[in-house]
Design a protein around this motif. Structure first.
Motif, PDB file in Angstrom:
ATOM      1  N   ILE A 187       1.233  -1.342   0.492  1.00  0.00           N
ATOM      2  CA  ILE A 187      -0.033  -0.226  -0.091  1.00  0.00           C
ATOM      3  C   ILE A 187       0.853   1.156   0.004  1.00  0.00           C
ATOM      4  O   ILE A 187       0.455   2.273  -0.854  1.00  0.00           O
ATOM      5  CB  ILE A 187      -0.870   0.143   1.180  1.00  0.00           C
ATOM      6  CG1 ILE A 187      -1.476  -1.492   1.386  1.00  0.00           C
ATOM      7  CG2 ILE A 187      -1.835   1.549   1.208  1.00  0.00           C
ATOM      8  CD1 ILE A 187      -2.253  -1.002   2.328  1.00  0.00           C
ATOM      9  N   SER A 188       1.636   1.503   1.017  1.00  0.00           N
ATOM     10  CA  SER A 188       2.852   2.692   0.527  1.00  0.00           C
ATOM     11  C   SER A 188       3.348   2.511   0.086  1.00  0.00           C
ATOM     12  O   SER A 188       3.390   3.804  -0.637  1.00  0.00           O
ATOM     13  CB  SER A 188       3.563   2.339   1.915  1.00  0.00           C
ATOM     14  OG  SER A 188       4.167   1.502   2.425  1.00  0.00           O
ATOM     15  N   ALA A 189       3.947   1.671  -0.976  1.00  0.00           N
ATOM     16  CA  ALA A 189       4.835   1.841  -2.188  1.00  0.00           C
ATOM     17  C   ALA A 189       4.136   1.800  -3.208  1.00  0.00           C
ATOM     18  O   ALA A 189       4.213   2.921  -4.221  1.00  0.00           O
ATOM     19  CB  ALA A 189       5.527   0.020  -2.633  1.00  0.00           C
ATOM     20  N   LEU A 190       2.448   1.288  -3.146  1.00  0.00           N
ATOM     21  CA  LEU A 190       1.802   2.138  -4.812  1.00  0.00           C
ATOM     22  C   LEU A 190       0.839   3.278  -4.656  1.00  0.00           C
ATOM     23  O   LEU A 190       1.177   3.612  -5.452  1.00  0.00           O
ATOM     24  CB  LEU A 190       0.754   1.129  -4.408  1.00  0.00           C
ATOM     25  CG  LEU A 190       1.296  -0.363  -5.260  1.00  0.00           C
ATOM     26  CD1 LEU A 190      -0.319  -1.769  -4.614  1.00  0.00           C
ATOM     27  CD2 LEU A 190       0.892  -0.707  -6.153  1.00  0.00           C
ATOM     28  N   ASN A 191       0.862   3.941  -3.263  1.00  0.00           N
ATOM     29  CA  ASN A 191       0.594   5.180  -3.025  1.00  0.00           C
ATOM     30  C   ASN A 191       1.571   6.358  -3.197  1.00  0.00           C
ATOM     31  O   ASN A 191       1.226   6.944  -4.530  1.00  0.00           O
ATOM     32  CB  ASN A 191       0.506   5.311  -1.653  1.00  0.00           C
ATOM     33  CG  ASN A 191       0.314   6.689  -1.447  1.00  0.00           C
ATOM     34  OD1 ASN A 191      -0.938   7.339  -1.142  1.00  0.00           O
ATOM     35  ND2 ASN A 191       0.879   7.695  -0.523  1.00  0.00           N
ATOM     36  N   LEU A 192       2.911   5.732  -3.157  1.00  0.00           N
ATOM     37  CA  LEU A 192       3.865   7.045  -3.289  1.00  0.00           C
ATOM     38  C   LEU A 192       4.625   6.903  -4.710  1.00  0.00           C
ATOM     39  O   LEU A 192       5.059   7.395  -5.655  1.00  0.00           O
ATOM     40  CB  LEU A 192       5.548   6.551  -2.470  1.00  0.00           C
ATOM     41  CG  LEU A 192       6.756   7.574  -2.921  1.00  0.00           C
ATOM     42  CD1 LEU A 192       5.810   8.874  -2.753  1.00  0.00           C
ATOM     43  CD2 LEU A 192       7.397   6.639  -2.333  1.00  0.00           C
ATOM     44  N   LEU A 193       3.787   5.388  -5.763  1.00  0.00           N
ATOM     45  CA  LEU A 193       3.832   4.968  -6.781  1.00  0.00           C
ATOM     46  C   LEU A 193       3.465   6.076  -7.475  1.00  0.00           C
ATOM     47  O   LEU A 193       3.591   6.650  -7.996  1.00  0.00           O
ATOM     48  CB  LEU A 193       3.979   3.859  -7.406  1.00  0.00           C
ATOM     49  CG  LEU A 193       4.286   3.403  -8.689  1.00  0.00           C
ATOM     50  CD1 LEU A 193       5.663   3.567  -9.279  1.00  0.00           C
ATOM     51  CD2 LEU A 193       3.711   2.218  -8.728  1.00  0.00           C
ATOM     52  N   GLU A 194       1.831   6.138  -7.447  1.00  0.00           N
ATOM     53  CA  GLU A 194       0.729   7.159  -7.541  1.00  0.00           C
ATOM     54  C   GLU A 194       1.573   8.636  -7.978  1.00  0.00           C
ATOM     55  O   GLU A 194       1.038   9.219  -8.793  1.00  0.00           O
ATOM     56  CB  GLU A 194      -0.768   6.647  -7.048  1.00  0.00           C
ATOM     57  CG  GLU A 194      -1.435   7.476  -7.775  1.00  0.00           C
ATOM     58  CD  GLU A 194      -3.067   7.381  -6.993  1.00  0.00           C
ATOM     59  OE1 GLU A 194      -3.444   8.468  -7.070  1.00  0.00           O
ATOM     60  OE2 GLU A 194      -3.213   6.126  -7.067  1.00  0.00           O
ATOM     61  N   LYS A 195       1.778   9.005  -6.540  1.00  0.00           N
ATOM     62  CA  LYS A 195       2.529   9.789  -6.394  1.00  0.00           C
ATOM     63  C   LYS A 195       2.996  10.797  -7.123  1.00  0.00           C
ATOM     64  O   LYS A 195       3.393  12.298  -8.132  1.00  0.00           O
ATOM     65  CB  LYS A 195       2.704  10.811  -5.281  1.00  0.00           C
ATOM     66  CG  LYS A 195       1.643  10.769  -3.813  1.00  0.00           C
ATOM     67  CD  LYS A 195       1.738  10.725  -2.321  1.00  0.00           C
ATOM     68  CE  LYS A 195       2.272  11.852  -2.328  1.00  0.00           C
ATOM     69  NZ  LYS A 195       1.126  13.007  -2.118  1.00  0.00           N
ATOM     70  N   MET A 196       3.998  10.115  -7.339  1.00  0.00           N
ATOM     71  CA  MET A 196       5.282   9.971  -8.790  1.00  0.00           C
ATOM     72  C   MET A 196       5.002   9.031  -9.955  1.00  0.00           C
ATOM     73  O   MET A 196       5.953  10.354 -10.940  1.00  0.00           O
ATOM     74  CB  MET A 196       7.105   9.084  -7.907  1.00  0.00           C
ATOM     75  CG  MET A 196       7.012   9.317  -6.689  1.00  0.00           C
ATOM     76  SD  MET A 196       8.878   8.957  -6.242  1.00  0.00           S
ATOM     77  CE  MET A 196       9.816   9.501  -6.759  1.00  0.00           C
TER      78      MET A 196
END
Length: 245
Positions: free
Chosen positions: A213-222
């Motif tokens: 979840i934390s990785a996918l959330n940041l991936l979307e932001k980036m």
């Protein structure tokens, strides 16, 4: 970064043809194996954002793998979008909690500039939060990162570094009360209700599989919603979510 080397198999047979032992060498055709592994290795590209994965002995390997799973995937044009590197105090192999051995790419001394730093967990964090070199590394890298993420008890290292004082953070289920006691300047969230929280450049999760979840959330932001959805489909996340016996 693991490197696999394939060697061609050369078979030769020598036949004695005369009393003078003159040898005729009949060398069979050399079979050239196609390169099925090294072509997938992703070179470090200084033009790309760099995702750093902190490692230490006893690390929960799933929290390292989750982040690499997400950020190492290409876009729909099969283009590399990120450098994904591992960092530890030395280049000695890391032994994970599960017993596997990972070889770090960089040390605290030669780690390149990071866009994001992911701080994972271990079942026994006592020595790690008292490791001055590790805590100083997190503190120093936070000065250059755009994002700093912790999973599970990695929140203890964030607390020890002081970088997220005054910010919301969550840790593993059942660990919040002790985290708040040890680091009163953190705004520790109720881990029985909160799986993931984001506050400014800092984000955190309960860890283990929620590290995705934390990785996918940041991936979307980036990147974008579209790329995050592409990676989720690449990983069959939807099938995991919909799985039933």
């Amino acid at each position: 970064m693991a490197t696999a080397i394939f060697t061609a198999l050369i078979m030769g047979c020598n036949t004695e043809k005369s009393k003078n032992k003159i040898e005729n060498k009949d060398i069979s055709k050399t079979e050239v194996l196609s390169d099925t592994l090294t072509k997938h290795l992703k070179p470090f590209n200084p033009q790309l954002p760099t995702i750093g994965l902190l490692m230490f002995n006893g690390v929960l390997q799933g929290e390292v793998i989750a982040t690499s799973d997400v950020f190492a995937k290409p876009n729909q044009k099969m283009e590399q979008l990120f450098n994904v590197i591992t960092v530890a105090e030395t280049l000695n192999p890391i032994t994970t909690e599960e017993g596997m051995h990972f070889v770090p790419d960089y040390t605290f001394e030669n780690c390149p500039k990071l866009t994001a730093l992911f701080v994972p967990s271990g079942y026994d964090m006592f020595a790690h939060v008292r490791n001055k070199k590790m805590v100083d590394f997190i503190r120093k890298k936070n000065e250059e990162t755009q994002y700093t993420v912790s999973n599970c008890a990695g929140a203890q290292l964030i607390g020890a570094s002081g970088i997220a004082d005054g910010h919301k953070i969550v840790t593993y289920v059942g660990g919040g009360k002790q985290l708040q006691k040890d680091y009163p300047n953190l705004k520790v969230q109720d881990d029985s209700l909160v799986t993931f929280v984001e506050d400014g450049k800092f984000s955190s999760s309960n860890g283990n599989l929620t590290s995705y979840i934390s990785a996918l959330n940041l991936l979307e932001k980036m990147t974008s919603v579209e790329h995050r959805e592409f990676v989720e489909s690449y990983l069959y996340i939807d099938q995991l979510q919909n799985w039933k016996r």
